[in-house]
Design a protein around this motif. Structure first.
Motif: not given
Length: 435
Positions: A252-277
């Motif tokens: 329903t939401i589709g790929p998370r890319t700049a082209e589909t309207g999404f922006k960089d914000a904090y996400i969790v990777i390897n138990n740490e909060y880092v910037k990610g689209i």
């Protein structure tokens, strides 16, 4: 021919009496009437009729020819079929009605010297095709019931039944008819054509209120995260699920890319909060997960976050990551489901509309174990020697069990284990200036 044999028989008796023959001698002559048979008839006796057709005195072949000619004429006579006060002119032959010659001829042979009735044969396929063609302007197709959703209300446009001629009933009425008794004016029986989707069937599928609703809060000051949350909520809003449908969050939401309207914000990777689209989208999936649980829907796929998230209670979150981690819900109810999302003033609310059952849902939880966090120190050459900056707060991890308890409208409770989730601790991270 029977009358001729009788004359011969009486003449023979007279002659034998005159010549002095005995009764036994008469038997020897074998002149009894039973010596004749229908197979040896050369012509039909007087009084042999097929309805209004006189066949008496005709040779067999000639009689058969007369029957065929007579039936042909009868089958070309006009019939007036009446449907919805409209007259349709047709002949019996156009309706697939014919003379069953073999059975009719058998009747004639069984009733020598008497009146017989013709027997008809029916071509149902030809009758159906002819009537469908001739009545196409008079029959009415059924119209299915339809729905639309206005102001979150399920509104139905009722079905309209169709109408057509009942071919089977029409031909059944003529089953015992003969060529002479075939009516000249026939009322065609009508039959109702029900819609494929009736009003009653659609009413049974209609939703009648909110069956699950959940709200989470977010930080309006985090512009990119707020924008991602809003975009995902918009893509999901007004989704309709038929009974048996499965809702996929990722589809329903589709790929998370700049082209589909999404922006960089904090996400969790390897138990740490880092910037990610696409940061913030998991709050939408987690909010939907809770609304679905409260609606007592079937959860097909759900994954917990790797670490504790602040916007949702432990054991009630649902992380997503396109395309491998998804949240999937299946509509196992007997009605349509309708999803609404509302984003305003730092609050995300998701409502699920369906058919109310009177059931209520609550959660029970148990923390099996707490997992302590560690402090991680990292050298940062950009800092002054001896300087210490905390990059990330530390938080405990947990092993958590969550149950869903459903109370039906009669007050009966059922308890179901939803999940046993492990949340890793979020380590405290310090940046330290090099000496």
């Amino acid at each position: 021919m029977r009358w001729r044999w009788q004359q011969i028989f009486y003449l023979a008796i007279t002659m034998m009496a005159f010549l002095g023959c005995t009764t036994n001698e008469a038997r020897i002559l074998n002149l009894a009437p039973e010596a004749s048979s229908r197979e040896t008839l050369e012509q039909l006796p007087p009084g042999t009729l097929l309805e209004d057709l006189n066949l008496g005195g005709l040779q067999l072949q000639k009689a058969q020819e007369e029957i065929r000619s007579w039936s042909k004429d009868k089958l070309e006579e006009n019939l007036y079929l009446v449907y919805n006060e409209t007259e349709i002119l047709l002949t019996p032959s156009e309706l697939g009605i014919a003379l069953d010659f073999e059975r009719t001829w058998e009747e004639v042979q069984k009733n020598l010297g008497q009146r017989s009735t013709s027997i008809l044969a029916f071509d149902y396929l030809k009758a159906n095709q002819t009537l469908q063609e001739r009545l196409s302007d008079f029959t009415r197709s059924a119209v299915d019931a339809t729905y639309k959703i206005e102001n979150d209300q399920f509104k139905i446009t009722p079905a309209i039944s169709g109408e057509t001629v009942d071919i089977d009933a029409f031909l059944d009425e003529l089953t015992n008819a003969s060529l002479a008794s075939l009516p000249k004016r026939i009322l065609l029986p009508r039959v109702e054509l029900p819609a494929a989707m009736t009003t009653e069937a659609l009413e049974a599928l209609a939703f009648n209120g909110v069956i699950g609703e959940y709200t989470t809060q977010y930080n309006l000051n985090d512009k990119n995260r707020s924008a991602n949350l809003l975009e995902a909520a918009k893509k999901m809003d007004k989704t309709v699920l038929k009974p048996g449908d499965t809702f996929s969050f990722n589809d329903t939401i589709g790929p998370r890319t700049a082209e589909t309207g999404f922006k960089d914000a904090y996400i969790v990777i390897n138990n740490e909060y880092v910037k990610g689209i696409g940061g913030g989208i998991c709050q939408v999936s987690s909010t939907l997960y809770n609304a679905a649980l409260l609606a007592n829907l079937t959860i097909v796929e759900r994954h917990p976050h790797a670490v504790v998230v602040a916007y949702i209670p432990l054991g009630q979150d649902a992380t997503v990551n396109y395309p491998n981690l998804d949240l999937k819900l299946r509509n196992d109810t007997q009605s349509y489901l309708y999803l609404r999302t509302k984003v305003e003033a730092g609050k995300l609310t998701i409502k699920i509309y369906g058919k109310k059952t009177g059931a209520k849902v609550r959660f029970e939880k148990q923390i099996e174990k707490e997992l302590n966090y560690h402090t991680v120190r990292r050298i940062d050459p950009d800092l002054l020697p001896g300087a210490v900056v905390q990059q990330q707060n530390g938080s405990k991890g947990f092993i958590m069990k969550t149950w869903k308890v459903v109370t039906d409208k009669e007050g009966k409770e059922t308890k179901q284990l939803l999940s046993r989730d492990t949340y890793a601790p979020t380590h405290r991270i310090l940046k330290i200036g090099a000496d």
